[in-house]
Motif scaffolding. Structure first.
Motif, PDB file in Angstrom:
ATOM      1  N   TYR A  15       0.840  -1.198   0.000  1.00  0.00           N
ATOM      2  CA  TYR A  15       0.000   0.000   0.000  1.00  0.00           C
ATOM      3  C   TYR A  15       0.874   1.246   0.000  1.00  0.00           C
ATOM      4  O   TYR A  15       1.833   1.352   0.765  1.00  0.00           O
ATOM      5  N   GLU A  23       0.306   4.974   0.792  1.00  0.00           N
ATOM      6  CA  GLU A  23      -0.683   5.881   1.369  1.00  0.00           C
ATOM      7  C   GLU A  23      -0.747   7.209   0.619  1.00  0.00           C
ATOM      8  O   GLU A  23      -1.835   7.740   0.382  1.00  0.00           O
ATOM      9  N   ARG A  74      -2.510   6.478  -2.463  1.00  0.00           N
ATOM     10  CA  ARG A  74      -3.753   5.718  -2.210  1.00  0.00           C
ATOM     11  C   ARG A  74      -3.858   4.536  -3.180  1.00  0.00           C
ATOM     12  O   ARG A  74      -4.908   4.262  -3.758  1.00  0.00           O
ATOM     13  N   LEU A  83      -3.369   0.475  -3.666  1.00  0.00           N
ATOM     14  CA  LEU A  83      -3.311  -0.844  -3.042  1.00  0.00           C
ATOM     15  C   LEU A  83      -2.860  -1.839  -4.098  1.00  0.00           C
ATOM     16  O   LEU A  83      -3.442  -1.892  -5.180  1.00  0.00           O
ATOM     17  N   HIS A  99      -7.426  -0.032   3.518  1.00  0.00           N
ATOM     18  CA  HIS A  99      -6.226  -0.883   3.608  1.00  0.00           C
ATOM     19  C   HIS A  99      -6.098  -1.485   5.008  1.00  0.00           C
ATOM     20  O   HIS A  99      -5.866  -2.685   5.163  1.00  0.00           O
TER      21      HIS A  99
END
Length: 74
Positions: free
Chosen positions: A16, A18, A21, A23, A43
């Motif tokens: 992931y 962050e 964003r 995944l 997540h």
């Protein structure tokens, strides 16, 4: 992206990003998919789920746009 190995009958590893964003999921069959615009909470919920495969099928796959990065192994 660095992925973390997970205990799951259908998923092999999850990564992931962050900031982006993003995944990234590697499945046991070797396929790798990236899911876009995934909030951090989604997540975290995935990683805490009792069944990662069921969680993916219920809360990630039907909601977030994705692209295949690598096809399943033959």
């Amino acid at each position: 992206m660095r992925r973390i190995r997970v205990r799951s009958s259908s998923l092999a590893a999850v990564g992931y990003d962050e900031a982006g964003r993003l995944l990234e999921v590697e499945y046991r069959n070797g396929a790798v998919y990236q899911y876009f615009a995934v909030p951090p909470a989604v997540h975290l919920a995935l990683m805490a789920a009792p069944s990662l495969g069921r969680h993916m099928n219920a809360y990630v796959k039907p909601v977030f746009r994705c692209r295949r990065v690598r096809a399943a192994s033959a």
